[in-house]
Each structure stands twice: as C-alpha cells, then as structure tokens.
Design an enzyme around this catalytic site. Structure first.
Site, PDB file in Angstrom:
ATOM      1  N   GLU A  11     -65.736   8.131  14.066  1.00 48.70           N
ATOM      2  CA  GLU A  11     -65.234   7.233  15.096  1.00 48.70           C
ATOM      3  C   GLU A  11     -65.027   5.828  14.568  1.00 48.70           C
ATOM      4  O   GLU A  11     -64.973   4.874  15.343  1.00 48.70           O
ATOM      5  CB  GLU A  11     -66.190   7.209  16.288  1.00 48.70           C
ATOM      6  CG  GLU A  11     -67.575   6.678  16.005  1.00 48.70           C
ATOM      7  CD  GLU A  11     -68.572   7.754  15.614  1.00 48.70           C
ATOM      8  OE1 GLU A  11     -69.756   7.567  15.873  1.00 48.70           O
ATOM      9  OE2 GLU A  11     -68.152   8.779  15.047  1.00 48.70           O
ATOM     10  N   ASP A  53     -65.876   0.389  15.436  1.00 50.41           N
ATOM     11  CA  ASP A  53     -66.689   1.585  15.681  1.00 50.41           C
ATOM     12  C   ASP A  53     -66.811   1.786  17.194  1.00 50.41           C
ATOM     13  O   ASP A  53     -67.164   0.849  17.931  1.00 50.41           O
ATOM     14  CB  ASP A  53     -68.080   1.434  15.062  1.00 50.41           C
ATOM     15  CG  ASP A  53     -68.865   2.726  15.145  1.00 50.41           C
ATOM     16  OD1 ASP A  53     -68.664   3.576  14.268  1.00 50.41           O
ATOM     17  OD2 ASP A  53     -69.668   2.885  16.075  1.00 50.41           O
TER      18      ASP A  53
END
Length: 1007
Positions: A927, A884
């Site tokens: 993301e 992440d």
C-alpha cells in the site's frame, strides 16, 4: 462481546492470566473475494487438502488463495445437480459426496471432473431433500433425508433403506447421521436420537440420565462428534449438548452445556470439533461459536462484533470443521470464517472500554515488581492489570483531576520506593500506596508540554527523554540536570529529540536521538556516532529509536529506517564502534523499528510498524512472527514493550497488545500437501484434480499445434498461506528454478519444443527450506513435419525425380521464388513494424504496475537516476514523497483483498489526478506509493503532497453500497545529491513518513 468468558478461571502464571484475555481472530472468505454465496451450509476437506464449501448458491473449492466455483448447468448432466448444497462428505478415493436441497445425493469424481447424481423415486432416495451424510466404512455413504435413511454405494445404487417406524427407528425428519469408531450408527431426528450397533438389525432410542439431558434429546438433533476418548457429543435444537461415554447406555448432561437456560440452549448446535486437546468448539445457529473446556466445565462465546478486528462476521453458523493442519473453519451467514488454532505461543489482546481498559492504543508498558502490568494508553489513559487476578484498575485522567490532560501516556517507569513516573504532556508522579488515583504534575527544567518520549530508571537516577533534551534526576535528592544539543560543543548531545536510553552500571549511558547515537560519560559529556556513507560497518541510520543489551552485554540498536544493528566492536579513543546490520533484506518485516527486547530464548525480539520478528544473535537469522495471532495490532508503537516475570514479552500497538511466550514458540510442521489447482493446456482448461491423486494420470498432454502451458499450484496448509514461497522448474527445458513473486503461483510456458518434460513444483518456508514437492509430466507432441522420417522421405522423393521434370520445374520454381521473395519482403516489413509496436508495448508493461496501471518501482528508480544526474549537473531541485495508506490492513481484513485492490486503484487514480504531468507517481510495494516532483523544492512539494492527501481522504470510496474512508500519511524530502546517496534520501523520506504515522496519520511531514 467477542472473546469474553463465562466464569473465567484464573491461571497461575502471568502470561496465562494475560492470555485469558486473548482475542480469537478470524479471517473471512465471502462473495466479496470469490465465494459464490455468503450463506454457507456445509464444509469438508478432501483427500488432497482442498476445502469444499457448500452454499445456498453453488459449490466452491478453496485452495487458500482463491476459489473454484461449481454451478448447475441444465444442459450438462455432469455438472453440479443443484446449487443449494446442504451436506458434504469426503470420499476415501479422493472424491466428494454432496447432499442437495432438491436433487438428492451426488458424487464428484476428480478423475473425470464430473458429477453423478442419485435422485428420489424407484431405485433412488426416499426424498431429494438431503440434510446430512455419513461414511459407511467402505466406499458408500449414509444419506439422511426428510423420509429417513438411505445407504448408497459408490455405484449410486441403494443398498439399504431405513424408514420411520421400521426396526425401532423414530419418527420425523432425519437431521443428522454419524458413524463412530466402533461402527455404530447414530441418527438424530426431530424428536429423538437412535443408534444401531455394527451388525445389529434394530435401532435403540437413546434416553437421558436426568431431566436436562432427557429434554435435550426431544428437541431435535443436528450434530454429532466423537472425541479421542470415544465419547460421543450430541448437539440439539434448544437443549444444548449431551454426551455418551463408551459403554454408557444413557446420555449425560453438562452444567454449562445442557438445558434450555444455558447459552447453548437458546441456539441450535450445528457442529462440534476439538479445537485443542480437551477443548471443544461449537457452532451455534444464532449464537456464533462457543468454546468449552471439558476439564474446567468452562464456556466462552465468540460472537460477531463490528468494533473488533478479526471477530466473526456473522452469528448464524451452520457447521464447523478442523482441517488436517489445525485450522478451524466456520460456516456462517456472512461467508466462511477460519482461525489458526495451532498453538503458537502468541496471543493478541484487544484494548478499549468494551474490554475494561481506558483506551485502545498501548503507547507504553511497564511490569512492576509487585506483579502489575501498567499500560499507558491514548487520551490520557493509565491502567494497572493485576497479573495474578486479571483485575484492572484505572489511574488515568478519567478518575480524578491530574496531570494527564488527554495526551497519550508515552512512558511509564517505577522505582523501588513505589513511585510510578508517568510521561505524557510533561512528567507526572503517582504514589498509589498513598492512595493517589491519578498522577500529579512534576515539573522538569527546560521542558515544555507534550515533551516526554522515553524513561528509564537506573540505580541512582531517573532518566527522562524529551523532545527538548535529556533529563537526569537523582532518586535520592530529586536534583535534575538537563542535557541539550549545542552546535558549538562537539561533546554535547547530538540532537534534542531523545528516543531511547540505556543506562550502564559504570555510570555511562547510551542515548539514542533523532540524529545519532550518543555515549554519555560520567562527567556529563557526550561522544557522538553517526552513519558514515563510506563505512559499511557504521551506524545504519542516524534515527535511533530503541536500545537494548543481549545476555552477553552487547549493544543492539534499533533505527527508524535502517533496521537493527549489533555493535560488534566497542568504540575506543582511536576508532569508532563497528556494527553488523540486519534489515528487511535479511527478513525483518520493516526497517522502522519500534522496540528491542531480549527474550528468554536468547533471541532479540523486534517490534516494527509492520509486525514482529526475532533475531538469533549467533547467526543473525530472522524469524518472522505470524500475524494471524496478532491481527488486531495495526502497528507497534515506539518503545512500547515489557517483559513479564515468567519470561513472556508484551508489545504495545494500535488497537491492543501482543503477548509472546518465547518458550512456547515452535517451528511450524508443514503439511506435505502441494497441489495443482488449475491447468490450461494449449489454451484449453484441463482437469487439474486428477493430477493430485495417487495413481492418477500425472501427465498433461498439450494438443498438436498449440504449445502453451499454464499450471497453477498451492500448498494446502492454510496456517501458513501468507508466508509460504513457491518455485518451479520444467526439467528438460529450464536450467534453474523460478520463484514467482508474492502470491503469483503460476508456471507459464509458450512455444515449448516437442518432447517429454517433468514440471517440478516446490513450496518453500520463508527461510528457503523446501517443505513440499510435487511433479507433473508434460508431453508436447511433434507436428507431422517435425518427425525425422518425414523429412528423410521428402528428400528421397526429390532425388528420385527425373532430370527432365527437374528442368521443367526449375523455371517455375525460379518464378515462384521471385514472387515469394517479394511477398516475404513485404511481410518482413509488416512483421518488423508489428514487432516494434509489440516491443514498445512490452517496454511499457515492464514499467507499469499491473494492479493500478501507474508506474512501478523499476520505472521510478530509472526516473530517479535521471533526475539525480540532472541535479548534479545543473542544480535543479526535486523532491521525493512516500505515501502509505492508513490502516489499509483493516480494509483487507474487513472487506477482503479484492476490495483492497479496488481501493488501491482508486487511491492511485486520485493521487495521479492531483499531480502535474511533469511529476511521477509509482507504486512502491503493497500500500506504499512514491512520487517524484521535478523542479520543485520542499515548500512547493508540500503543496503537492497536501493536494494528494486531500484528494484521497476528503471523499470516501463507495463500493457496492459500502462506504470506505481512506486516508494517507506522507513523508517528504528534498533531494541533496551533492551531499547524500539515494539510499540516504529514501531513509530520510521513510523517517518523515514514520513521523506522519506517529503524529496521528492523515498528514504530511517534511524531513
């Protein structure tokens, strides 16, 4: 500094005091994400709802997602006449008037998608340089130029000319023109303000009632605004603002607004709007934006600040607009900034030393009975905010030597006796009533440094959760008992990492750990509860991060990876408890829960690592909280939540805190403004603007021979752009509605059969409710050979031919058919090969992420199934990594989504380069990325994870001279197919990822 007040007046209730510190967050549209030029000169909203943006280098129309740019084409007389657009004014018929720098005034007609222009000269304007526009109350426009005023009709013919010195009109350039509700015209020039009543022939020069107002009127006037009461506010160039009430003959000054020595007197007032009743927002050239409370005569400034997420990007503002949905738009030298001013009951408060606080991240919160809000901050910061005065007093390590040695303050609680207990690198006690200014160490049995995670105060005990067990300390004699996990005792604590505690009046307590939920009995023994794969009503995840009770006394459990669960059945001697689970599938922003707090509205409020939500305890519906009011919070922190005396809720996170006032939260009133933004018919662009006008054509005609159609659409309600959903259906062709994913608001069709259709469009609230609809007719013409009469005529001609001709032609036909058969067989073979290639390409596209080019989630799950089966059969190890991007939202907020997309592509490329060919990298969503490392154990996969982390974070990303530092946090788990499900594997990996985030980011954690 952005958001700080001048002469702040304190509010009566705690939430109001805290809200006084709220940031005003702006989003920005610039040339990095579609704007033609960053120097914005003018703003307007047309009848349909589009936002028009005039710049130094082109005209733009914004729909909340993207821009359409109009540019000057010297070879096209119907194009934009000049790229320097100074003024914009919506026309009543749906068009747009614009004033340019060198080409005069122009009108955009949405029916033709063309511009018509009136320049200077005989029959034209007095000068081509236009400064301002105002409606004439009919179909025309008043045009302010360097030569005076011109009244222009819709036919672009001059109806009246007003020149300096004529009919009492003052000398100088005309910078502003305005028509009030009564029909009076107001004109602002370099040296004076003049007005002419409706029907009058002469202009009257406006005088000031005092020295400050008289001076302001001589500095030059750039803006006018009329409030709902009919008062006209006048913005000047160096004298601030004056106003004229209905019936008054002279301009009045205002202490905070008028005069050369006020904050406004040092800038040019370029625009004024009423942001909310009784509060004006003022655009200042050189001063950012000012907020003026009329009743309080109070002013505060919003200025550019690179250290504050969501602050203005530029202080040189040239205009301001409030749209029909309540969003305020500001024209700046760095693009367009906009702020949702609709009252939401939510406020974001930034922390940090520039805001008067000892730190930026709020790791813990506690509201004391005496009206103090205690904040445990990063780097040993401990502050008390007085909820009646707003005064901040520091008590942390920066004040005097003590127990807070630079570690974040993870927990705060107080007792009725006035002691404040502080959990950081161990336990500490503060006695402010005795004059202590910093907490003093208070040793606990069996604990070590950096150990306190959570604290609670019961009637008789202080409860302390640590990484090494649970401590219960008597409030009467100070005796402490340590409870730990003992593998040999099933009635001991299930795990030593204690993250949540909920004492109960009967002497028992619920205790949440990193591996299970525990019920502590009065005798100190524990009963453990875990997730059971074969019981869907068991605990959804073993990592219990938060506990609370609703107003019915029911237990709510927040987990790290499994969402929120309500205990619907208490445990008995014969059976375990039963839970009803609410997850991301039901609308939660994330399954990683940071805190649970009952609200005064009866709902359970949930903070997560990705935003806030509220759960209705009756029907379990989830309401997401708009992030716009809390843009400064990157992620909410575990256990950091408190309730104010007036029912306000405060949630702590990175970069600040969020105030939620449940009693003030209202459902959004959606605008009925669903519009068509782009149409491509038969491969050629079509005029989409006309499809949005009442009485417009309302139809799209596809050209013969090309039956492709693309229609893009958007809800022009800019307060909800990020949460609204869409659906479409081509009636007469589609059997059901199609919901595009994300922001992909496109209906696309190919090879439509001939006929008449209706394309129905919908905008949906997050709960699926239809909030706006629009429809477009679609006409697909027949080709000549598709008409029935043509086919019938061909058959009749064939039957009427003579038999001799038929026989003569039969031989030729057979020969021709034989040749055609050979050619057809060759073509079929060629087409079959092409089709195979196309299918292969389609299969590849179906498994690829269109943005980054790497594999998508679907492809990853297919590969996981294969690895899972191989591991079950042969025992070969493999691992799953979750990646992440750290603080990626700040990249999007600062540089825009186009830059964010480029960053995602670069990260994917770097991560792919750090892996073996046998490994698989995929984009999981947003993301987040996932990696499958084949034939590797956790130790080997950790090496690969470190390679990825270093490849991504060691070299900044350079984009057009901008340096962007990006890092990733990685969670890693070795799969155990013989012992767990795939869901369990992902939950463990997600938990490890969360641990990497909580430990400071840019690191790898192994489950």
């Amino acid at each position: 500094m952005a958001g700080f007040g001048v002469g702040r007046v304190l509010a009566a209730d705690p939430s109001a005091v805290l809200a006084e510190r709220a940031e005003v967050g702006f989003q920005t549209l610039s040339n990095a994400n579609g704007l033609s030029n960053n120097t914005v000169m003018a703003l307007a909203q047309d009848r349909t709802g589009f936002i028009w943006i005039g710049t130094l280098g082109g005209l733009n129309r914004f729909d909340g997602y993207g821009t359409r740019t109009f540019e000057h084409d010297p070879h096209d007389p119907g194009s934009l006449p000049n790229g320097f657009v100074r003024a914009l004014l919506p026309a009543g018929d749906g068009g747009m008037w614009l004033g340019t720098h060198t080409a005069g005034v122009a009108y955009y007609d949405p029916r033709s998608d063309r511009f018509t222009t009136l320049g200077a000269g005989a029959g034209g304007l007095g000068h081509v340089q236009v400064y301002a526009l105002a409606p004439d109350g009919q179909d025309g426009v008043w045009v302010a130029t360097v030569a005076g005023l011109d009244h222009v009709g819709r036919d672009l013919k001059i109806r009246e000319r007003v020149r300096p010195g004529e009919q009492g009109f003052p000398e100088g350039y005309v910078f502003a023109i305005f028509r009030d509700q009564a029909g009076t015209l107001w004109a602002g020039t370099e040296k004076a303000v003049a007005r002419r009543a409706a029907g009058a022939g002469r202009w009257q020069i406006l005088r000031g009632a005092d020295a400050d107002s008289a001076y302001a009127l001589t500095t030059g006037t750039w803006s006018f605004f009329e409030d709902p009461a009919g008062r006209v506010w006048i913005g000047t160039n160096g004298g601030g603002i004056v106003s004229v009430a209905p019936g008054e003959e002279m301009a009045q000054s205002h202490p905070s607004l008028t005069g050369r020595d006020t904050p406004l007197g040092r800038a040019t007032v370029r625009g004024i709007v009423e942001e909310r009743p009784g509060v004006l927002w003022i655009s200042l050239f050189g001063g950012g934006v000012a907020e003026y409370d009329i009743g309080q005569d109070r002013l505060r400034l919003f200025r550019a600040d690179p250290n504050v997420p969501g602050a203005l990007m530029g202080n040189f503002t040239r205009g301001i607009l409030k749209d029909r949905g309540g969003v305020v738009w500001v024209a700046t030298n760095m693009g367009v900034a906009w702020h949702n001013s609709v009252p939401s009951g939510v406020a974001g408060i930034a922390l940090g030393q520039t805001r008067g606080f000892s730190g930026r991240d709020a790791w813990s919160l506690w509201t004391a009975p005496d009206g103090g809000l205690w904040l445990g901050l990063d780097d040993g910061g401990l502050d008390r905010l007085d909820l009646s005065s707003g005064h901040i007093v520091p008590f942390g390590r920066g004040v005097a030597p003590g127990a807070l040695a630079g570690t974040p303050v993870y927990a705060i609680r107080g007792t009725n006796g006035g002691d404040i207990w502080v959990g950081s690198a161990g336990l500490a006690r503060l006695r402010p009533a005795g004059g202590e200014r910093t907490p003093q160490p208070f040793p606990l049995p069996g604990t070590k440094a950096r150990d306190v995670t959570v604290m609670r105060v019961g009637d008789k005990h202080l409860w302390v959760g640590t990484y090494y067990g649970l401590v219960r300390q008597s409030l009467s004699d100070g005796q402490a008992t340590l409870f730990t996990a003992d593998p040999g005792r099933p009635d001991s604590l299930s795990n030593n990492e204690v993250w949540s505690i909920l004492p109960r009046p009967d002497g028992t307590a619920w205790v949440g750990t990193a591996n299970g939920l525990n019920l502590m009995r009065p005798d100190g023994s524990f009963r453990r509860f875990h997730r059971e794969a074969d019981r869907p009503d068991s605990l959804p995840h073993d990592y219990v991060a938060a506990l609370t009770q609703d107003n019915r006394g029911r237990l709510w459990v927040g987990t790290t990876g499994g969402g929120v669960a309500l205990m619907v059945r208490e445990p008995t001697d014969d059976q375990p408890p039963a839970f009803r689970t609410v997850t991301r599938l039901h609308g939660l922003p994330s399954n990683t829960v940071a805190s649970l707090t009952p609200g005064s509205d009866g709902r359970i409020w949930v903070s997560t690592d990705n935003g806030l939500a509220a759960i209705d305890p009756d029907d379990f519906t989830v309401s997401l909280l708009e992030r716009g009011a809390a843009e400064n919070i990157s992620s909410y922190l575990p256990g950091s939540a408190t309730t104010l005396p007036d029912g306000g809720l405060v949630f702590g996170g990175t970069n600040g805190i969020t105030l939620v006032q449940p009693s003030r939260i209202r459902a959004h009133a959606y605008l009925d403004a669903l519009a068509v933004t782009r149409v491509v018919a038969g491969g050629q662009p079509a005029n989409a603007s006309a499809l949005n006008l009442p009485g417009g054509p309302g139809q799209v005609h596809l050209p013969p021979g090309n039956r492709r159609l693309t229609v893009e659409f958007a809800l022009l309600d800019y307060a909800v752009t990020g949460t609204v959903r869409y659906a479409y259906r081509l009636e007469g062709f589609d059997s059901d509605w199609t919901e595009p994913e994300g922001e992909h608001r496109v209906a696309a069709y190919t090879n439509l059969p001939p006929g008449h259709y209706t394309l129905a469009l919908r905008a949906l609230a997050p709960n699926g409710q239809v909030v706006a609809e629009h429809s477009v007719g679609v006409i697909v013409p027949h080709l000549w050979h598709e008409w029935g009469w043509v086919r019938f005529l061909g058959l009749a001609l064939a039957l009427s031919a003579g038999a001799g001709i038929v026989m003569m032609l039969e031989r030729a036909r057979i020969d021709k058919l034989s040749e055609a058969k050979r050619e057809l067989e060759a073509k079929v073979e060629e087409r079959t090969a092409s089709l195979r290639d196309a299918n292969d390409r389609l299969a590849e596209l179906a498994t690829r992420d269109p943005l980054t080019g790497i594999h998508n989630r679907r492809a990853f799950m297919e590969r996981l199934d294969l690895e899972w089966s191989a591991a079950l059969r042969h025992g070969q190890p493999f691992c799953v990594l979750m990646l992440d991007l750290d603080h990626f939202k700040e990249v999007n907020d600062t540089y825009g989504h186009l830059v964010g997309d480029t960053v995602l592509r670069e990260v994917a490329q770097r991560a792919q380069g750090a892996l073996r060919e046998a490994d698989m990298l995929a984009r999981y969503g947003g993301e987040e990325f996932v990696v499958l490392t084949s034939h590797t154990d956790a130790e080997q996969a950790t090496v690969a994870a470190e390679r990825i982390r270093i490849a991504v974070g060691n070299t900044p990303i350079m984009l057009d001279g901008v340096v962007i530092q990006v890092t990733v946090s990685i969670g890693l788990s070795q799969a155990q197919p013989q012992k767990e499900t795939q869901t369990n594997l992902f939950n463990r990996t997600d938990t490890a990822l969360y641990a990497a985030k909580a430990a400071g980011r840019n690191r790898v954690k192994v489950a």
